[in-house]
Design an enzyme around this catalytic site. Sequence first.
Site, mmCIF file in Angstrom:
data_model
loop_
_atom_site.group_PDB
_atom_site.id
_atom_site.type_symbol
_atom_site.label_atom_id
_atom_site.label_comp_id
_atom_site.label_asym_id
_atom_site.label_seq_id
_atom_site.Cartn_x
_atom_site.Cartn_y
_atom_site.Cartn_z
ATOM 1 N N GLY A 170 -48.261 -54.177 -31.142
ATOM 2 C CA GLY A 170 -47.209 -54.803 -31.948
ATOM 3 C C GLY A 170 -46.201 -55.544 -31.081
ATOM 4 O O GLY A 170 -45.752 -55.015 -30.056
ATOM 5 N N GLY A 199 -45.899 -51.031 -40.157
ATOM 6 C CA GLY A 199 -46.127 -51.782 -38.916
ATOM 7 C C GLY A 199 -47.433 -51.339 -38.262
ATOM 8 O O GLY A 199 -48.277 -52.160 -37.868
ATOM 9 N N HIS A 200 -47.615 -50.016 -38.168
ATOM 10 C CA HIS A 200 -48.864 -49.493 -37.597
ATOM 11 C C HIS A 200 -50.061 -49.918 -38.458
ATOM 12 O O HIS A 200 -51.114 -50.302 -37.941
ATOM 13 C CB HIS A 200 -48.840 -47.961 -37.549
ATOM 14 C CG HIS A 200 -47.785 -47.373 -36.660
ATOM 15 N ND1 HIS A 200 -46.701 -46.680 -37.141
ATOM 16 C CD2 HIS A 200 -47.649 -47.363 -35.314
ATOM 17 C CE1 HIS A 200 -45.956 -46.263 -36.140
ATOM 18 N NE2 HIS A 200 -46.505 -46.662 -35.008
ATOM 19 N N GLN A 259 -44.053 -40.797 -21.072
ATOM 20 C CA GLN A 259 -43.330 -42.059 -21.239
ATOM 21 C C GLN A 259 -41.908 -41.855 -21.758
ATOM 22 O O GLN A 259 -41.183 -42.817 -21.982
ATOM 23 C CB GLN A 259 -44.099 -43.031 -22.124
ATOM 24 C CG GLN A 259 -44.106 -42.689 -23.603
ATOM 25 C CD GLN A 259 -45.038 -43.608 -24.363
ATOM 26 O OE1 GLN A 259 -46.261 -43.552 -24.211
ATOM 27 N NE2 GLN A 259 -44.485 -44.470 -25.205
ATOM 28 N N LYS A 278 -43.267 -55.871 -31.694
ATOM 29 C CA LYS A 278 -42.021 -55.090 -31.722
ATOM 30 C C LYS A 278 -41.698 -54.543 -30.322
ATOM 31 O O LYS A 278 -40.547 -54.503 -29.899
ATOM 32 C CB LYS A 278 -42.199 -53.970 -32.742
ATOM 33 C CG LYS A 278 -41.458 -52.725 -32.496
ATOM 34 C CD LYS A 278 -40.278 -52.599 -33.410
ATOM 35 C CE LYS A 278 -39.340 -51.505 -33.005
ATOM 36 N NZ LYS A 278 -39.933 -50.367 -32.374
ATOM 37 N N ASP A 279 -42.751 -54.116 -29.592
ATOM 38 C CA ASP A 279 -42.560 -53.599 -28.230
ATOM 39 C C ASP A 279 -42.992 -54.699 -27.252
ATOM 40 O O ASP A 279 -44.021 -54.580 -26.579
ATOM 41 C CB ASP A 279 -43.390 -52.322 -28.058
ATOM 42 C CG ASP A 279 -42.919 -51.235 -28.989
ATOM 43 O OD1 ASP A 279 -41.956 -50.547 -28.649
ATOM 44 O OD2 ASP A 279 -43.490 -51.103 -30.094
ATOM 45 N N MET A 304 -39.581 -52.094 -38.574
ATOM 46 C CA MET A 304 -40.078 -50.732 -38.852
ATOM 47 C C MET A 304 -40.313 -50.013 -37.543
ATOM 48 O O MET A 304 -40.799 -50.609 -36.569
ATOM 49 C CB MET A 304 -41.359 -50.798 -39.656
ATOM 50 C CG MET A 304 -41.097 -51.265 -41.056
ATOM 51 S SD MET A 304 -42.528 -50.991 -42.088
ATOM 52 C CE MET A 304 -41.909 -51.665 -43.621
HETATM 53 P P1 AMP Z 1 -45.753 -46.431 -31.445
HETATM 54 O O1 AMP Z 1 -46.338 -45.449 -32.411
HETATM 55 O O2 AMP Z 1 -44.288 -46.650 -31.633
HETATM 56 O O3 AMP Z 1 -46.137 -46.129 -30.022
HETATM 57 O O4 AMP Z 1 -46.406 -47.835 -31.784
HETATM 58 C C1 AMP Z 1 -47.809 -48.002 -31.813
HETATM 59 C C2 AMP Z 1 -48.109 -49.465 -31.947
HETATM 60 O O5 AMP Z 1 -47.541 -49.964 -33.154
HETATM 61 C C3 AMP Z 1 -47.487 -50.300 -30.806
HETATM 62 O O6 AMP Z 1 -48.399 -51.310 -30.419
HETATM 63 C C4 AMP Z 1 -46.252 -50.877 -31.465
HETATM 64 O O7 AMP Z 1 -45.808 -52.081 -30.872
HETATM 65 C C5 AMP Z 1 -46.752 -51.104 -32.876
HETATM 66 N N1 AMP Z 1 -45.621 -51.198 -33.806
HETATM 67 C C6 AMP Z 1 -44.557 -50.372 -33.874
HETATM 68 N N2 AMP Z 1 -43.688 -50.808 -34.806
HETATM 69 C C7 AMP Z 1 -44.210 -51.943 -35.347
HETATM 70 C C8 AMP Z 1 -43.793 -52.874 -36.354
HETATM 71 N N3 AMP Z 1 -42.649 -52.723 -36.992
HETATM 72 N N4 AMP Z 1 -44.592 -53.922 -36.625
HETATM 73 C C9 AMP Z 1 -45.774 -54.093 -35.966
HETATM 74 N N5 AMP Z 1 -46.230 -53.258 -35.009
HETATM 75 C C10 AMP Z 1 -45.463 -52.194 -34.701
#
Ligand code: AMP
Length: 287
Positions: free
Chosen positions: A147, A36-37, A61, A149-150, A184
């Site tokens: 993403g 995803g990242h 956070q 996802k959030d 993911m």
């Molecule tokens: P995080 O490391 O969880 O803070 O996420 C970092 C970035 O990756 C944020 O913009 C999330 O929304 C994005 N992200 C997390 N999971 C996914 C996914 N499964 N598909 C696409 N983007 C994602």
Amino acid sequence: MIIFKSASTIKKYIIDKKNQGITIGFVPTMGALHEGHISLVNDCKKRSALAVASIFVNPTQFNNSADFDKYPITIAQDIDMLEKSGCDILFYPSHEEIYPDEILKSYHLGYLETIMEGKYRPGHFQGVCQVVERLLEIVQPNDLYLGQKDYQQCLVIKELVKILKIDIQVHINETVREKGGLAMSSRNKRLNMIERTQASKIYQALYIIKMELKPGNLMEIKNKAIHYLEENKFKVDYVEVADAVTLRLLDQWDGTFPVVILTAAYLNEVRLIDNLVMKPGGFNSSL
Ligand code: AMP
């Protein structure tokens, strides 16, 4: 890939690049990277001349300190994945680089902070804004890659960009999923094999609503999804259908505007979130 740990050093480097007319794309993360990242890095590489990612597990956070303590850290593997994706720069700061004077700002986020993630994780979005404002100030990107996802976080960060009156284009990328539909997430690393299979039921719950969504009262289908999750041993924080643009929560829908179905639920100790966007006249999961 160049790895910077110092805020002032990366800032100088980026200002120099921007002065040469090079556009900066930025992918902020908390590490424990997955596909995803990497999809965000790939999009960033397509649109921006210089792809910058950051890894910082932001304590402000986390409304739950146990969740922070258990957040997975896989930095060697993360660096390897970023190298392979062709990411140009990794910013990997210490706490002191991000919060040198420990002064934390607060932000007026209004309604967005009173619902769903805002309601169940008090202070969470203040922390998100604190770290994102600081990262944007250091990295000074032209484009920011997030993403779907959030989902609620995307709207909060768009609001932050408005509050800060900065000229940044925000790109929101589709959620990357496992084969069974599970979105993911770094937190999936805390699930054992059995729990991982079970966790894909969260996507099934959204799918129940997606298949049965029609104009009219939404209570019955929301309750059906909640029961489905509870039967499958989830502890549900919420299942909601909301206006996809304003995130106003809906009990009724007239079918004329896009909506987003969102949920957050615990599988044992691990809190998972997911969403699907529905456009009138067709089923489309992208924002
Ligand atoms: P995080 O490391 O969880 O803070 O996420 C970092 C970035 O990756 C944020 O913009 C999330 O929304 C994005 N992200 C997390 N999971 C996914 C996914 N499964 N598909 C696409 N983007 C994602």
